[in-house]
Each structure stands twice: as structure tokens, then as C-alpha cells.
Motif scaffolding. Structure first.
Motif, PDB file in Angstrom:
ATOM      1  N   VAL A  25       0.787  -1.137   0.068  1.00  0.00           N
ATOM      2  CA  VAL A  25       0.067   0.125  -0.091  1.00  0.00           C
ATOM      3  C   VAL A  25       0.879   1.314  -0.083  1.00  0.00           C
ATOM      4  CG1 VAL A  25      -1.716   1.427   1.407  1.00  0.00           C
ATOM      5  CG2 VAL A  25      -2.056  -1.316   1.089  1.00  0.00           C
ATOM      6  N   PHE A  26       1.775   1.443   1.007  1.00  0.00           N
ATOM      7  CA  PHE A  26       2.794   2.354   0.850  1.00  0.00           C
ATOM      8  C   PHE A  26       3.395   2.797  -0.312  1.00  0.00           C
ATOM      9  CE2 PHE A  26       3.354   2.146   5.787  1.00  0.00           C
ATOM     10  CZ  PHE A  26       2.420   3.486   5.915  1.00  0.00           C
ATOM     11  N   GLU A  27       3.771   1.484  -0.889  1.00  0.00           N
ATOM     12  CA  GLU A  27       4.539   1.774  -2.301  1.00  0.00           C
ATOM     13  C   GLU A  27       3.838   2.291  -3.394  1.00  0.00           C
ATOM     14  OE1 GLU A  27       7.644  -0.780  -4.882  1.00  0.00           O
ATOM     15  OE2 GLU A  27       6.232  -1.882  -3.745  1.00  0.00           O
ATOM     16  N   LYS A  28       2.534   1.758  -3.375  1.00  0.00           N
ATOM     17  CA  LYS A  28       1.451   2.146  -4.395  1.00  0.00           C
ATOM     18  C   LYS A  28       1.241   3.844  -4.168  1.00  0.00           C
ATOM     19  CE  LYS A  28      -1.588  -0.715  -3.980  1.00  0.00           C
ATOM     20  NZ  LYS A  28      -3.094  -1.585  -3.847  1.00  0.00           N
ATOM     21  N   VAL A  29       0.934   4.275  -3.014  1.00  0.00           N
ATOM     22  CA  VAL A  29       0.802   5.693  -2.709  1.00  0.00           C
ATOM     23  C   VAL A  29       1.828   6.536  -2.833  1.00  0.00           C
ATOM     24  CG1 VAL A  29       0.127   7.319  -0.652  1.00  0.00           C
ATOM     25  CG2 VAL A  29      -1.210   5.219  -0.792  1.00  0.00           C
ATOM     26  N   LEU A  30       3.052   6.220  -2.603  1.00  0.00           N
ATOM     27  CA  LEU A  30       4.140   6.894  -2.915  1.00  0.00           C
ATOM     28  C   LEU A  30       4.586   7.050  -4.364  1.00  0.00           C
ATOM     29  CD1 LEU A  30       6.628   5.527  -0.290  1.00  0.00           C
ATOM     30  CD2 LEU A  30       5.733   7.683  -0.212  1.00  0.00           C
ATOM     31  N   ALA A  31       4.127   5.872  -5.057  1.00  0.00           N
ATOM     32  CA  ALA A  31       4.323   6.023  -6.572  1.00  0.00           C
ATOM     33  C   ALA A  31       3.337   7.056  -7.147  1.00  0.00           C
ATOM     34  CB  ALA A  31       3.984   4.636  -7.084  1.00  0.00           C
ATOM     35  N   GLU A  32       1.780   7.084  -6.718  1.00  0.00           N
ATOM     36  CA  GLU A  32       1.142   7.998  -7.096  1.00  0.00           C
ATOM     37  C   GLU A  32       1.449   9.551  -6.832  1.00  0.00           C
ATOM     38  OE1 GLU A  32      -2.387   7.005  -5.231  1.00  0.00           O
ATOM     39  OE2 GLU A  32      -2.537   4.987  -6.100  1.00  0.00           O
ATOM     40  N   GLU A  33       1.892   9.755  -5.468  1.00  0.00           N
ATOM     41  CA  GLU A  33       2.530  11.002  -5.026  1.00  0.00           C
ATOM     42  C   GLU A  33       3.741  11.511  -6.070  1.00  0.00           C
ATOM     43  OE1 GLU A  33       1.719  12.990  -2.518  1.00  0.00           O
ATOM     44  OE2 GLU A  33      -0.063  11.910  -2.033  1.00  0.00           O
ATOM     45  N   THR A  34       4.513  10.511  -6.525  1.00  0.00           N
ATOM     46  CA  THR A  34       5.642  10.644  -7.283  1.00  0.00           C
ATOM     47  C   THR A  34       5.105  11.347  -8.752  1.00  0.00           C
ATOM     48  OG1 THR A  34       7.152   9.158  -6.047  1.00  0.00           O
ATOM     49  CG2 THR A  34       7.803  10.028  -8.404  1.00  0.00           C
ATOM     50  N   ARG A  35       4.421  10.692  -9.151  1.00  0.00           N
ATOM     51  CA  ARG A  35       3.641  10.828 -10.622  1.00  0.00           C
ATOM     52  C   ARG A  35       2.974  12.182 -10.695  1.00  0.00           C
ATOM     53  NH1 ARG A  35       2.165   5.363 -10.706  1.00  0.00           N
ATOM     54  NH2 ARG A  35       0.125   5.920 -10.007  1.00  0.00           N
ATOM     55  N   ASN A  36       2.568  12.612  -9.438  1.00  0.00           N
ATOM     56  CA  ASN A  36       1.867  13.939  -9.046  1.00  0.00           C
ATOM     57  C   ASN A  36       2.816  15.009  -8.794  1.00  0.00           C
ATOM     58  OD1 ASN A  36      -0.678  12.715  -9.691  1.00  0.00           O
ATOM     59  ND2 ASN A  36      -1.030  12.429  -7.572  1.00  0.00           N
ATOM     60  N   GLY A  37       4.052  14.737  -8.776  1.00  0.00           N
ATOM     61  CA  GLY A  37       5.225  15.757  -8.555  1.00  0.00           C
ATOM     62  C   GLY A  37       5.230  16.271  -7.259  1.00  0.00           C
ATOM     63  N   LYS A  38       4.724  15.641  -6.189  1.00  0.00           N
ATOM     64  CA  LYS A  38       4.550  16.182  -4.953  1.00  0.00           C
ATOM     65  C   LYS A  38       4.951  15.425  -3.685  1.00  0.00           C
ATOM     66  CE  LYS A  38      -0.413  14.682  -4.421  1.00  0.00           C
ATOM     67  NZ  LYS A  38      -1.925  15.147  -4.215  1.00  0.00           N
ATOM     68  N   LEU A  39       5.908  14.406  -4.135  1.00  0.00           N
ATOM     69  CA  LEU A  39       6.529  13.479  -2.994  1.00  0.00           C
ATOM     70  C   LEU A  39       7.279  14.281  -1.875  1.00  0.00           C
ATOM     71  CD1 LEU A  39       6.575  10.811  -1.625  1.00  0.00           C
ATOM     72  CD2 LEU A  39       8.479  10.230  -3.293  1.00  0.00           C
ATOM     73  N   ASP A  40       7.069  14.048  -0.853  1.00  0.00           N
ATOM     74  CA  ASP A  40       7.924  14.524   0.219  1.00  0.00           C
ATOM     75  C   ASP A  40       7.744  13.735   1.279  1.00  0.00           C
ATOM     76  OD1 ASP A  40       9.843  15.843   2.000  1.00  0.00           O
ATOM     77  OD2 ASP A  40       8.306  17.685   2.156  1.00  0.00           O
ATOM     78  N   ILE A  41       8.749  12.475   1.182  1.00  0.00           N
ATOM     79  CA  ILE A  41       8.432  11.560   2.332  1.00  0.00           C
ATOM     80  C   ILE A  41       8.785  11.891   3.790  1.00  0.00           C
ATOM     81  CG2 ILE A  41      10.817  10.599   2.289  1.00  0.00           C
ATOM     82  CD1 ILE A  41       7.728   8.560   2.601  1.00  0.00           C
ATOM     83  N   SER A  42       9.516  13.008   3.768  1.00  0.00           N
ATOM     84  CA  SER A  42      10.028  13.534   5.189  1.00  0.00           C
ATOM     85  C   SER A  42       8.637  14.237   5.754  1.00  0.00           C
ATOM     86  CB  SER A  42      11.124  14.401   5.216  1.00  0.00           C
ATOM     87  OG  SER A  42      10.876  15.817   4.357  1.00  0.00           O
ATOM     88  N   SER A  43       7.643  14.650   4.974  1.00  0.00           N
ATOM     89  CA  SER A  43       6.486  15.426   5.595  1.00  0.00           C
ATOM     90  C   SER A  43       5.599  14.354   6.005  1.00  0.00           C
ATOM     91  CB  SER A  43       5.872  16.219   4.462  1.00  0.00           C
ATOM     92  OG  SER A  43       5.484  15.474   3.513  1.00  0.00           O
ATOM     93  N   PHE A  44       5.574  13.101   5.744  1.00  0.00           N
ATOM     94  CA  PHE A  44       4.599  12.240   6.044  1.00  0.00           C
ATOM     95  C   PHE A  44       5.262  11.160   6.970  1.00  0.00           C
ATOM     96  CE2 PHE A  44       2.557  13.582   2.239  1.00  0.00           C
ATOM     97  CZ  PHE A  44       1.233  13.868   2.633  1.00  0.00           C
ATOM     98  N   ARG A  45       6.337  10.869   6.863  1.00  0.00           N
ATOM     99  CA  ARG A  45       7.375   9.831   7.733  1.00  0.00           C
ATOM    100  C   ARG A  45       6.598   8.496   8.008  1.00  0.00           C
ATOM    101  NH1 ARG A  45      10.739  14.195  11.301  1.00  0.00           N
ATOM    102  NH2 ARG A  45      11.137  15.483   9.446  1.00  0.00           N
ATOM    103  N   PRO A  46       5.856   7.772   7.308  1.00  0.00           N
ATOM    104  CA  PRO A  46       5.084   6.685   7.675  1.00  0.00           C
ATOM    105  C   PRO A  46       6.055   5.776   8.385  1.00  0.00           C
ATOM    106  CG  PRO A  46       5.781   6.698   5.484  1.00  0.00           C
ATOM    107  CD  PRO A  46       6.081   8.017   5.757  1.00  0.00           C
TER     108      PRO A  46
END
Length: 603
Positions: free
Chosen positions: A407-428
Motif C-alpha cells: 500500500v505504501f509503495e502504491k501511494v508513494l508512486a502516485e505521489e511521485t507521478r503527481n510531482g508532490k512526493l516529500d516522504i519527510s513530511s509524512f514519515r510513515p
């Protein structure tokens, strides 16, 4: 001059001189008032410099790992360095300590200072709950019964009321002869217990053992429970053991306001005694959130709390993460924070509830319990993510970890495609990250998901874990060093999961660096269980200070003794970074300090 009678005449004082004297008198009064106020402030303020005779202060700051002194001003670290260097700052000393006011203190030669210790995964109120009737050292069913009898006899109000629920926690059948689950009939074997409603939680809080009276109260039970299990005998009758989601069937009485207070104060006293300054509360329900808010508002929260809110609906239909009230540095002393949710995927290994990809080696008829389906986990994680809340998920078995990482991988992939991924702002976070496939040990790091682990789980489970998992699967279990090395941030927050394990964070420190039981044993000898997974002492200390702060978004304020951060620190009576491993657990806390003020012990 003389008057007409020969007496001395007073010499008139010029008006200018009278005015000068008056001004001098007024100035003296004002100066005296100011002096007294300044002196009072000096005597009552909490500014001071604390020094060791050598460099016995471990900062967990890579720019200055060990120092001789720290200065505290207004509850924060104002200076770090050696005594001579801090002393040379004469202007600071003149302003802060005029008239020679002595605010320099020295710890004893053998003592050390470390940053305030954090538990990255615990249950504060449940610790107080457990302490009313503790069962974790009971070595048999009969010993549990004897403890319940002693509890009843020691509480006349309970003794007199046979309808009063008796609750306890900590039993572990893996430590008993035969290692079999107990039964409700066991709790009727003594006349003092017979007919009473009794509820006893297993040590991992993933199974409940109830009396025959509770089974009578429950009445007819469903044949199956999604995400849980009702253990039954050969004839299909319930034995009195309820696992995971089946535990919700038990009509446990809600806590009273008096119980909330008792459990809270009991647990906080324990935490402070062992040097904890921060606790990540890893399953806070709405009632507990309100209780903590009240404590914080009235200035009665002596410890920092980072809350993870749990869904409060069994079917999640009325769970709306976007409506969760965020709390940031909340309360009179700014010690309460809430910006995370806690979700559950599976059960625990000790009760065969951890969800595995293939069957248990010692119980091939089961692969454990998925408390939430993959589809439900996807829905829950996405809803919390969209609400911009940190998502922390309980995962023990390799199946559970695989599902959540998918699930995390799919969500992160979608965030990357939308150009708004910042893993440090979520820190799952994955809480426990206990049993993973080799590929997932690397994938969790590549995704930037934080593994939040509890070293004492490894040393508690090591006596039966390989029996449950087999010789191959065990190699991906409790792999703390591997998880740390895989982390792109090199972060591995450490916790205890108390009351499942002990409150003392040095139990976790010792387990992490030795992989041994408290008496120095392991299935692999005195070198430790799978010794390649040991952490260094520096890594372990960072895990329970700066890494825990990072996992709760507070690394700019907490986790190291760095200028500008809050003055949370602990004085220990020996150097845990250098003494023999066997000496670590003999360590005593001399003082626990929060915001520069002593919360336990003395300086």
C-alpha cells in the motif's frame, strides 16, 4: 549662631542640597527595589551550568558527541562545551550570575548525562492498568490463580462484591509447562474465584482469558469473527480464550475518572523514575485524548506525549481522519502532540496471530490473523494520508508487512507521478516490523518507511520464535541492524511496547546491544541471539533519543543536547556507553530533567 537665650541656632540647609538628598534617597529606594527583584529572580530562576569532571556528557550531536558541560537557560540548552570555554564567556556570566551567584554544578565522577530518553512505542495508561494485577512473571496457571486470590483478599471491596470485574494482564502460556492456552474452567477451580467475572489480558494484549462467568454474560457467540478467533474445544465450546478482534466481544466495563487518574499517575511515576522524558502513545482512543488534553491544559502533564489515534469504529464507517483534532505543543507546558494515526494489520507471534505468508512451523493449520484485509488497509492508509496525518501501522508477520508495504509503495508512486512526493513530511512508520522477507527488509528502506522496533521483543521471543517460524524464516525476524542500515535516513526509533515489556528503557538498550536475556543467556550462547543484528551502543542511544524525535517530527526540539533545543536530559550513575554489558541493567537514574527542571531525583 546663638538665639537670645544663648542656645544654638540651626543652620539653614540650602534648597539645592535638600533636593539633592531627596533625589539620592529616592534613587536608593528604587535601586534597592530593583536589586531585590533581580536577586529574587536570580535565586528562583532555573538557569545553570552542569558539568562533569571529564567529558561524561553524551550529546547525540555528531558535531560534538561528548562534552564536559551544558548550560541551561529558560528551559533550553544555551551552551555546550568545556568548562573553561563556557567560563570565559564573562559577559554571559555577568548578566546571568551577578554578585557571584553560584549556578555551577558538577555531577559525580562516575555519573554521565545523556539526552532525555524516549519510548517510541508504548501505552501509558495501560501500564497503570497492568500494575493493578500483574501476571507477567507467573510460571503456571496455578500461580496466576494464587495471584488473583491474593488480589481479592487485599481488596475488601472486591472481596465483598462477587459481581465486580477483576482485571489483570501479563500471562504468557509459552512460559508454562506444556505451553498450552489456559481455559475458563481453570478460573473456577478455586471457590474464591468461582462465579466472578474475570478478564485477564495476555502479555501481548492480543488475547484475553476470561472466566466461566464472563462466558455466561456473553451468551451465544458467533461461529467466526473476522480478524479474530474464539478458541474452542473438541466439542466446539468456547474455552475462554479470545484472540485479536474477538476480544471486542467481551463487555469490559469502561474506566472511571478515578481509574484514569490512578493509571496515569502510576505510569508517569514509573516512566520518570527510569529516565523517560517522551513517550509515543501507540493507540490512543478518543476518551484518552480528552483525558490527556485536560492534563496538559492544567499543567499536570509532567512528561512529553506524542499520540497516535486509533480508529474508534469497528467497521470504520464513521472514522474520518480529516476531522481528527491536531495538537501541536499543546497545553500549559507545550508537552502534548497529536498528528498521527495507529492502524492494526495482524496479531502477535506468541498467540499465533501474526499473519504469515506460509503456515506456522509449529501449527501448520494456521497462517495467523489478518485483523484488517488488504483492501481495508488500503482504504485506511489512504484516508489518513490524504488528511496529512502520519500513518503508523502495527505489522508483526511477513504477510502483514508485505501488505502494508504494498500500500505504501502504491501511494508513494502516485505521489511521485503527481510531482508532490516529500516522504519527510509524512514519515510513515511500521510499528514492530518484526518478521519480514529479505526483499522487504530492503524495500522498507528504499521506500523511506520508518521501522519502529522494540529490542526487548526479540529477547523475549527468542526462546520460541524459531519454533514458530522455522530456520529459514527466522533469518528475516528481529533484524534491527539490517533495518537500520537499509534506512536512507539511518533512523531506527526504539521503544518497549510497555506494558508488554518493562518500562525501563535500559532494558531495550541492553537487548539491542547484547541480544541476550537479562541473565546473560540466548539460544545461541553468551554471544547473543543472531549477534550480527546487534546495534552499537551509539546506535542504540540515538535510537531512543534523536531517532525517536525524528519519528515524531520533533528532531529540531528534542533528541540531542544541542544549543537551542529543550533541556531534557538524564543523569545516570554509571557510563552505559563503556561499562560491561552485564553492568548496564544495574544502572540507576540519578535525575530526570524536563525543560531544565528536575522531574525525578536531584541534581
Amino acid at each position: 549662631m546663638q538665639d537670645s537665650k544663648g542656645g544654638a541656632q540651626p543652620v539653614p540647609v540650602p534648597k539645592a542640597r535638600q533636593s539633592s538628598r531627596l533625589r539620592w534617597l529616592l534613587a536608593s529606594i528604587v535601586a534597592g527595589f530593583i536589586f531585590s527583584r533581580v536577586w529574587l529572580q536570580i535565586q528562583t530562576r532555573d538557569d545553570y551550568t552542569l558539568c562533569s569532571r571529564t567529558t561524561s556528557i553524551y550529546t547525540v550531536d555528531e558535531t560534538q558527541p561528548r562534552v564536559q558541560c551544558i548550560s541551561v537557560r529558560d528551559g533550553r540548552i544555551s551552551a555546550v562545551g568545556d568548562e573553561a570555554g563556557i567560563s570565559r564567556n564573562w559577559l554571559l556570566n555577568l548578566l546571568d550570575y551577578p554578585f557571584g551567584a553560584n549556578r555551577w554544578r558538577h555531577i559525580q565522577q562516575e555519573h554521565v548525562i545523556v539526552p532525555g530518553l524516549a519510548d517510541a512505542h508504548a501505552h501509558l495508561l495501560q501500564q497503570g492498568y497492568k500494575m493493578q494485577l500483574q501476571l507477567d512473571s507467573a510460571k503456571s496457571v496455578q500461580e496466576v490463580i494464587e495471584r488473583i486470590k491474593a488480589y481479592i483478599i487485599a481488596h475488601p471491596d472486591v472481596h465483598a462484591d462477587r459481581d465486580r470485574w477483576i482485571e489483570g494482564m501479563g500471562w504468557d502460556q509459552t512460559k508454562w509447562p506444556g505451553a498450552e492456552f489456559p481455559t475458563a474452567a481453570d478460573l473456577s477451580s478455586d471457590p474464591l474465584l468461582r462465579g466472578r467475572p474475570i478478564l485477564l489480558l495476555r502479555v501481548d494484549v492480543h488475547a484475553s482469558w476470561v472466566s466461566e462467568r464472563v462466558l455466561e454474560i456473553l451468551g451465544p457467540l458467533p461461529s467466526e469473527v473476522e480478524g479474530g478467533s474464539i478458541i474452542r474445544d473438541a466439542s466446539g465450546e468456547p474455552t475462554g480464550i479470545f484472540v485479536d478482534n474477538a476480544m471486542t466481544l467481551i463487555p469490559t466495563p469502561p474506566w472511571t475518572p478515578e481509574q484514569y487518574n490512578d493509571f496515569f499517575h502510576t505510569a508517569v511515576a514509573e516512566a520518570l523514575k527510569f529516565g523517560l522524558t517522551s513517550v509515543h502513545d501507540a493507540a490512543t482512543d478518543p476518551d484518552a485524548v480528552q483525558f490527556f488534553k485536560t492534563q496538559a491544559e492544567s499543567g499536570k502533564l509532567p512528561i512529553r506525549l506524542y499520540l497516535m489515534v486509533v480508529p474508534f469504529s469497528e467497521n470504520f464507517t464513521d472514522w474520518h481522519p480529516s476531522k481528527i483534532e491536531r495538537l501541536e505543543n499543546y497545553g500549559l507546558h507545550e508537552r502534548l502532540n497529536l498528528r498521527a494515526v495507529k492502524l492494526f494489520t495482524d496479531g502477535a507471534l506468541g498467540s499465533w496471530g501474526a499473519a504469515l505468508i506460509t503456515p506456522y512451523s509449529d501449527k501448520p493449520d494456521t497462517r495467523g490473523i489478518m485483523r484488517s484485509s488488504p483492501e481495508t488497509m488500503d482504504q485506511l492508509i489512504r484516508s489518513a494520508w490524504q488528511a496529512k496525518l502520519q500513518v503508523n501501522v502495527h505489522c508483526i508477520g511477513d504477510r502483514a508487512n508485505e501488505v502494508v508495504l504494498d500500500v505504501f509503495e502504491k501511494v508513494l508512486a502516485e505521489e511521485t507521478r503527481n510531482g508532490k512526493l516529500d516522504i519527510s513530511s509524512f514519515r510513515p512508520r511500521i510499528e514492530h516490523a518484526q518478521i519480514l522477507q529479505p526483499s522487504d527488509l530492503q524495500r522498507i528502506g528504499k521506500l523511506g518507511v520508518i521501522a519502529s522496533v522494540q529490542p526487548t521483543h526479540g529477547t523475549s521471543d527468542m526462546w520460541y520464535a524459531e519454533t514458530r517460524l522455522g530456520p529459514d524464516r527466522i533469518k528475516g525476524a528481529y533484524a534491527y541492524r539490517t533495518l537500520l542500515e537499509a534506512s536512507p535516513q539511518k533512523v531506527l526509533p526504539l521503544g518497549s511496547d510497555f506494558p508488554v515489556e518493562g518500562v525501563n528503557p535500559l532494558l531495550g538498550f541492553y537487548a539491542a546491544v547484547s541480544r541476550l536475556s537479562v541473565d546473560g543467556r540466548s539460544p545461541h550462547g553468551d554471544g547473543g541471539w543472531f549477534p550480527s543484528e546487534r546495534l552499537t551502543r551509539a546506535q542504540a542511544l540515538k535510537g531512543m533519543t534523536l531517532d525517536a524525535a525524528y519519528a515524531s517530527f520533533t528532531e529540531a526540539e528534542l533528541g540531542s543536547l544541542t544549543v537551542g533545543k529543550r533541556a531534557d536530559f538524564v543523569v545516570l550513575d554509571r557510563d552505559i556507553m563503556e561499562v560491561e554489558a552485564s553492568e548496564i541493567l544495574k544502572t540507576k537514574v540519578v535525575a530526570t530533567v524536563i525543560d531544565g527542571k528536575v522531574a525525578y531525583g536531584h541534581l
